[in-house]
Scaffold this active site. Structure first.
Site, PDB file in Angstrom:
ATOM      1  N   GLU A  69      14.582 -12.291  37.890  1.00 58.80           N
ATOM      2  CA  GLU A  69      14.653 -11.748  39.253  1.00 58.80           C
ATOM      3  C   GLU A  69      13.826 -10.471  39.387  1.00 58.80           C
ATOM      4  OE1 GLU A  69      15.826 -13.524  41.556  1.00 58.80           O
ATOM      5  OE2 GLU A  69      16.799 -14.981  40.240  1.00 58.80           O
ATOM      6  N   HIS A  72      10.296 -11.421  40.168  1.00 54.81           N
ATOM      7  CA  HIS A  72      10.174 -11.786  41.592  1.00 54.81           C
ATOM      8  C   HIS A  72      10.031 -10.504  42.414  1.00 54.81           C
ATOM      9  CE1 HIS A  72      10.908 -16.063  41.583  1.00 54.81           C
ATOM     10  NE2 HIS A  72      12.124 -15.977  41.090  1.00 54.81           N
ATOM     11  N   ASP A 167      12.762 -21.693  43.368  1.00 59.72           N
ATOM     12  CA  ASP A 167      11.376 -21.223  43.259  1.00 59.72           C
ATOM     13  C   ASP A 167      10.369 -22.353  43.476  1.00 59.72           C
ATOM     14  OD1 ASP A 167      12.434 -18.764  42.703  1.00 59.72           O
ATOM     15  OD2 ASP A 167      12.359 -19.067  40.533  1.00 59.72           O
TER      16      ASP A 167
HETATM   17 ZN    ZN Z   1      13.508 -17.492  40.601  1.00 64.06          ZN
END
Ligand code: ZN
Length: 380
Positions: A69, A72, A167
């Site tokens: 995360e 991201h 994703d």
């Molecule tokens: Zn992800």
């Protein structure tokens, strides 16, 4: 599910948090590692040693999800998309982005950053495991590295399944979006993939439950339901944004119903509350200035016998700024504020003048009509 999460620490300005629901999964993972995975991989240890390995393994999983995360979030920030925090919850982790990426390119890079980070970790932990294996690292220790490498590989592959909002689904959406330049169409296709994938998981879960694997089966089904819920939600949010695009408060507001400050509460209830069914009223005597606000809750707190002999001006309070909007604000923003605060009516003010009232009911009515005219029946 969000809101009461426990704050952990900040890294590069990102606030890491844990939702209480994560504790359930943490306990479940540790338990299954202690009695299932590790005893299966290495034999002959004491139960306590298996539990120690399990705790380290669970911490490895915890770290791996946060790392995923975190990347991201780093890439999102690089593309100017704000990240309000990174939260661990029952179904894994989430980097909370109040706004969606603005271009297919930014969506692609933000989405692929997580699986890429997981693949990187899988490789690193595998190399440590392999190195340890060659140079005589303790078998128990190296098995933890093997587990964390494996879990990262699974994280990367699972997240790449093209089912929005996972994703892979975001990558699919960015590709469709850049081909046809239509974000709504791209979202519809990729969220439909998400709906189907969710259904597959629920089916797999039921199959598992029927064949005796109750915990695993329940787990699949719950994740399937969550993905379907999130897919439907994402699509609706976008459809709402499109239906309200560029619409200003001015066009949807209604003339305000105000009450004079000199009437009694009894008159207010009979002439205004029963007639308009509003929960709050602005109080206005002159033409322009709002004197204050009064709510049915305030009136209700006073005994009925007090109503005829109490005037509105005696119990009205100053109107709060959080309760008003400007006429040129976007309706989509007002809707977001109403969702966040629970307000259902807001005053439209310009230079301290009350122009009108915008209500949740009117916005939703407008939305429904707009979406029906566009032939949009949402996701099946
Ligand atoms: Zn992800």
């Amino acid at each position: 599910m969000f809101g009461k999460s426990i704050k952990l620490f900040k890294v590069f300005g990102f606030q890491f948090k844990v939702d209480p629901s994560w504790i359930i999964i943490a306990a479940l993972v540790t338990w299954s590692l202690a009695v299932g995975f590790f005893p299966h991989v290495i034999e002959g240890l004491q139960p306590l040693d298996y539990w120690k390995l399990a705790i380290v393994g669970a911490l490895g999983l915890f770290f791996s999800i946060l790392f995923h995360e975190f990347w991201h979030s780093m890439v999102a920030r690089r593309f100017g998309v704000e990240v309000s925090g990174i939260t661990l919850f029952i179904f894994g982790g989430v980097a909370e982005m109040p706004q969606e990426p603005k271009t297919p390119k930014s969506e692609f890079w933000i989405a692929i950053a997580g699986p890429a980070a997981s693949l990187f970790l899988a490789l690193v932990f595998y190399l440590i495991y392999d190195f340890g294996f060659r140079f005589g690292m303790d078998e128990a220790v190296s098995s933890v590295f093997m587990y964390v490498a494996l879990i990262n590989l699974i994280l990367a592959i699972f997240n790449l399944i093209p089912a929005f909002p996972m994703d892979g689904g975001r990558i699919l959406r960015s590709a469709l979006w850049s081909i046809k330049k239509d974000q709504r169409w791209a979202t519809k296709i990729s969220t439909n993939f998400g709906m189907v994938f969710g259904l597959v998981l629920i089916g797999l879960g039921l199959l598992n439950i029927l064949t005796g694997n109750i915990v695993g089966g329940l787990w699949y089904s719950l994740i399937g339901m969550f993905i379907r819920y999130a897919a439907r939600n994402s699509y609706q949010q976008l459809a709402v944004k499109h239906a309200l695009a560029g619409e200003q408060v001015r066009t949807l507001m209604k003339p305000p119903v105000t009450i004079p400050s000199s009437i009694s509460l009894q008159e207010m209830v009979e002439d205004y509350v029963y007639r308009y069914h509003h929960k709050f009223f602005p109080v206005q005597d002159g033409k322009d200035r709002v004197e204050g606000c009064i709510t049915t809750k305030q009136v209700g707190e006073l005994g009925k016998e007090e109503w005829p002999r109490t005037q509105v001006r005696e119990i009205m309070i100053p109107c709060s700024v959080s309760n008003s909007v400007g006429p040129d604000e976007d309706v989509a923003d007002v809707l977001r504020t109403m969702n966040a605060t629970g307000l259902s009516r807001m005053m439209v003010m310009e230079n301290e003048r009350l122009l009108g009232i915008i209500s949740l009911k009117d916005i939703l009515g407008y939305l429904t009509a707009r979406m029906e005219l566009q032939g949009d029946r949402g996701l099946e």
